[in-house]
Design a protein around this motif. Structure first.
Motif, PDB file in Angstrom:
ATOM      1  N   ALA A 161       0.850  -1.191   0.000  1.00 55.00           N
ATOM      2  CA  ALA A 161       0.000   0.000   0.000  1.00 55.00           C
ATOM      3  C   ALA A 161       0.888   1.244   0.000  1.00 55.00           C
ATOM      4  N   PRO A 162       0.337   2.374  -0.406  1.00 53.37           N
ATOM      5  CA  PRO A 162       1.130   3.612  -0.394  1.00 53.37           C
ATOM      6  C   PRO A 162       1.689   3.918   0.995  1.00 53.37           C
ATOM      7  N   PHE A 163       2.809   4.648   1.014  1.00 50.15           N
ATOM      8  CA  PHE A 163       3.364   5.088   2.291  1.00 50.15           C
ATOM      9  C   PHE A 163       2.520   6.243   2.816  1.00 50.15           C
ATOM     10  N   VAL A 164       1.979   6.079   4.012  1.00 47.96           N
ATOM     11  CA  VAL A 164       1.113   7.127   4.573  1.00 47.96           C
ATOM     12  C   VAL A 164       1.494   7.385   6.028  1.00 47.96           C
ATOM     13  N   GLU A 165       1.156   8.548   6.523  1.00 51.16           N
ATOM     14  CA  GLU A 165       1.415   8.874   7.927  1.00 51.16           C
ATOM     15  C   GLU A 165       0.393   8.181   8.825  1.00 51.16           C
ATOM     16  N   GLU A 166      -0.816   8.080   8.309  1.00 47.88           N
ATOM     17  CA  GLU A 166      -1.937   7.624   9.124  1.00 47.88           C
ATOM     18  C   GLU A 166      -2.466   6.317   8.518  1.00 47.88           C
ATOM     19  N   PRO A 167      -2.358   5.200   9.254  1.00 53.20           N
ATOM     20  CA  PRO A 167      -2.755   3.903   8.690  1.00 53.20           C
ATOM     21  C   PRO A 167      -4.187   3.865   8.134  1.00 53.20           C
ATOM     22  N   THR A 202       4.767  -2.412   8.729  1.00 56.48           N
ATOM     23  CA  THR A 202       4.882  -1.830  10.083  1.00 56.48           C
ATOM     24  C   THR A 202       3.846  -0.730  10.352  1.00 56.48           C
ATOM     25  N   GLY A 203       3.645   0.141   9.378  1.00 54.71           N
ATOM     26  CA  GLY A 203       2.795   1.305   9.612  1.00 54.71           C
ATOM     27  C   GLY A 203       1.301   1.029   9.584  1.00 54.71           C
ATOM     28  N   ASP A 204       0.905  -0.108   9.024  1.00 53.32           N
ATOM     29  CA  ASP A 204      -0.543  -0.279   8.801  1.00 53.32           C
ATOM     30  C   ASP A 204      -1.048  -1.722   8.933  1.00 53.32           C
ATOM     31  N   TYR A 205      -0.277  -2.591   9.594  1.00 50.39           N
ATOM     32  CA  TYR A 205      -0.673  -4.008   9.582  1.00 50.39           C
ATOM     33  C   TYR A 205      -1.954  -4.283  10.355  1.00 50.39           C
ATOM     34  N   GLU A 206      -2.224  -3.477  11.384  1.00 47.99           N
ATOM     35  CA  GLU A 206      -3.445  -3.756  12.165  1.00 47.99           C
ATOM     36  C   GLU A 206      -4.698  -3.453  11.325  1.00 47.99           C
ATOM     37  N   VAL A 207      -4.658  -2.353  10.591  1.00 46.48           N
ATOM     38  CA  VAL A 207      -5.782  -2.011   9.707  1.00 46.48           C
ATOM     39  C   VAL A 207      -5.920  -3.087   8.627  1.00 46.48           C
ATOM     40  N   ALA A 208      -4.784  -3.545   8.091  1.00 52.48           N
ATOM     41  CA  ALA A 208      -4.818  -4.585   7.054  1.00 52.48           C
ATOM     42  C   ALA A 208      -5.490  -5.858   7.576  1.00 52.48           C
ATOM     43  N   ILE A 209      -5.182  -6.218   8.815  1.00 51.89           N
ATOM     44  CA  ILE A 209      -5.789  -7.419   9.414  1.00 51.89           C
ATOM     45  C   ILE A 209      -7.297  -7.228   9.572  1.00 51.89           C
ATOM     46  N   GLU A 210      -7.689  -6.044   9.997  1.00 53.14           N
ATOM     47  CA  GLU A 210      -9.129  -5.776  10.145  1.00 53.14           C
ATOM     48  C   GLU A 210      -9.858  -5.904   8.813  1.00 53.14           C
ATOM     49  N   GLY A 212      -8.933  -8.055   6.341  1.00 55.05           N
ATOM     50  CA  GLY A 212      -8.864  -9.388   5.737  1.00 55.05           C
ATOM     51  C   GLY A 212      -7.490  -9.912   5.361  1.00 55.05           C
ATOM     52  N   SER A 213      -6.435  -9.191   5.729  1.00 55.81           N
ATOM     53  CA  SER A 213      -5.086  -9.700   5.439  1.00 55.81           C
ATOM     54  C   SER A 213      -4.884 -11.080   6.066  1.00 55.81           C
ATOM     55  N   THR A 214      -4.144 -11.955   5.373  1.00 59.03           N
ATOM     56  CA  THR A 214      -3.777 -13.244   5.962  1.00 59.03           C
ATOM     57  C   THR A 214      -2.274 -13.348   6.211  1.00 59.03           C
ATOM     58  N   MET A 215      -1.517 -12.370   5.689  1.00 58.80           N
ATOM     59  CA  MET A 215      -0.063 -12.361   5.901  1.00 58.80           C
ATOM     60  C   MET A 215       0.371 -10.916   6.044  1.00 58.80           C
ATOM     61  N   VAL A 216       0.973 -10.573   7.179  1.00 55.33           N
ATOM     62  CA  VAL A 216       1.517  -9.228   7.321  1.00 55.33           C
ATOM     63  C   VAL A 216       3.036  -9.312   7.288  1.00 55.33           C
ATOM     64  N   ARG A 217       3.644  -8.315   6.650  1.00 55.52           N
ATOM     65  CA  ARG A 217       5.108  -8.307   6.462  1.00 55.52           C
ATOM     66  C   ARG A 217       5.684  -7.142   7.266  1.00 55.52           C
ATOM     67  N   VAL A 218       6.276  -7.461   8.409  1.00 53.23           N
ATOM     68  CA  VAL A 218       6.715  -6.405   9.319  1.00 53.23           C
ATOM     69  C   VAL A 218       8.240  -6.421   9.464  1.00 53.23           C
ATOM     70  N   GLY A 219       8.876  -5.329   9.054  1.00 48.00           N
ATOM     71  CA  GLY A 219      10.328  -5.205   9.141  1.00 48.00           C
ATOM     72  C   GLY A 219      10.739  -4.291  10.283  1.00 48.00           C
ATOM     73  N   THR A 220      10.586  -2.993  10.060  1.00 44.97           N
ATOM     74  CA  THR A 220      11.025  -1.973  11.012  1.00 44.97           C
ATOM     75  C   THR A 220      10.474  -2.208  12.419  1.00 44.97           C
ATOM     76  N   GLY A 221       9.237  -2.601  12.516  1.00 43.86           N
ATOM     77  CA  GLY A 221       8.605  -2.811  13.827  1.00 43.86           C
ATOM     78  C   GLY A 221       9.253  -3.923  14.629  1.00 43.86           C
ATOM     79  N   ILE A 222       9.982  -4.806  13.964  1.00 40.33           N
ATOM     80  CA  ILE A 222      10.668  -5.908  14.655  1.00 40.33           C
ATOM     81  C   ILE A 222      12.176  -5.654  14.748  1.00 40.33           C
ATOM     82  N   PHE A 223      12.775  -5.266  13.629  1.00 46.44           N
ATOM     83  CA  PHE A 223      14.246  -5.189  13.566  1.00 46.44           C
ATOM     84  C   PHE A 223      14.784  -3.763  13.690  1.00 46.44           C
ATOM     85  N   GLY A 224      13.908  -2.761  13.736  1.00 46.66           N
ATOM     86  CA  GLY A 224      14.364  -1.371  13.792  1.00 46.66           C
ATOM     87  C   GLY A 224      14.607  -0.805  12.405  1.00 46.66           C
ATOM     88  N   ASP A 225      15.002   0.448  12.371  1.00 48.61           N
ATOM     89  CA  ASP A 225      15.213   1.122  11.081  1.00 48.61           C
ATOM     90  C   ASP A 225      16.295   0.429  10.271  1.00 48.61           C
TER      91      ASP A 225
END
Ligand SMILES: *Cc1c(COP(=O)(O)O)cnc(C)c1O
Length: 229
Positions: A161-167, A202-210, A212-225
């Motif tokens: 999804a596009p990079f946004v400030e607000e998920p 990282t920025g929007d995975y919770e909204v994605a799950i709400e 219908g996402s079945t796979m979230v890909r989280v980098g920064t939120g786990i490993f840092g910048d």
């Protein structure tokens, strides 16, 4: 730090599932370890991580070779045809099939060793010039062509999804992805309906799950910048 972060993200994934009335096992958390050292992957493993995402074929190969073989490696970045050989036997899923030509090349390579390779079709949901992927308008036609390739199995759709400030700004795109998956399944193009929606970072995975996402890909939120040199 990485282990703690992983557990926090895991908990937030589970909370988002509950809020959405979904089972917590319906969403896979993929720890995106690109650019990060093997030692940090081992830290995440201690917290229970088994699914890792990489966007460079050689980096995926190198990490696969040195780490335990019971991990699942997800190829999530743009894949050039001449690099398919690095990931075809190592990745459990190629998320980033962004053209019919790439699908055909993966199919050819897979045929050499009689493999059936699981893939996702990447959708450029925000219609962004800077991103790879097939437009929503072209999705059906492309899927019909990919469906004819005997050594591929198309499990679902992927989007960045596009990079946004607000998920919340991406909620509409995630809804559109879910609708596209349902619409394509209704056309019965494939022998089995597609089940996977790889969306949310990282920025929007919770909204994605709400949505219908079945796979979230989280980098920064786990490993840092990430630091790119
Ligand atoms: C880097 C990357 C991610 C992870 O992004 P974060 O914002 O760090 O969570 C997810 N998906 C793809 C395709 C990526 O390249």
């Amino acid at each position: 730090m990485v282990a703690e972060n992983y557990l926090v993200v895991k908990k937030r994934v589970e909370d988002a599932c509950r809020r959405a009335g979904r089972n917590t096992d319906e969403v896979l958390l993929i720890a995106v370890s690109k650019t990060k050292p093997v030692s940090m992957i081992e830290d995440a493993m201690k917290a229970g991580a088994v699914d890792f995402g990489e966007n460079k074929p050689q980096e995926l190969r190198d990490k696969y070779e040195v780490l335990p073989k019971d991990l699942n490696w997800h190829m999530i970045g743009h894949l050039q045809k001449n690099k398919i050989k690095y990931v075809i036997s190592r990745a459990c899923l190629i998320h980033s099939v962004d053209t019919v030509e790439l699908a055909e090349a993966i199919n050819r390579e897979a045929g050499k060793t009689d493999r059936i390779v699981p893939v996702l079709m990447e959708i450029n949901i925000g219609n962004e010039e800077s991103k790879f992927g097939i437009t929503v308008e072209d999705a059906e036609e492309n899927l019909r062509k990919m469906a004819e390739l005997p050594n591929l199995t198309i499990k679902g759709l992927m989007a960045i999804a596009p990079f946004v400030e607000e998920p919340e700004e991406n909620r509409g795109y995630f809804k559109q992805m879910k609708r596209l998956l349902d619409d394509l399944n209704a056309k019965e193009i494939l022998p089995e309906p597609m089940t996977e929606l790889s969306m949310g970072m990282t920025g929007d995975y919770e909204v994605a799950i709400e949505e219908g996402s079945t796979m979230v890909r989280v980098g920064t939120g786990i490993f840092g910048d990430r630091v790119y040199l």
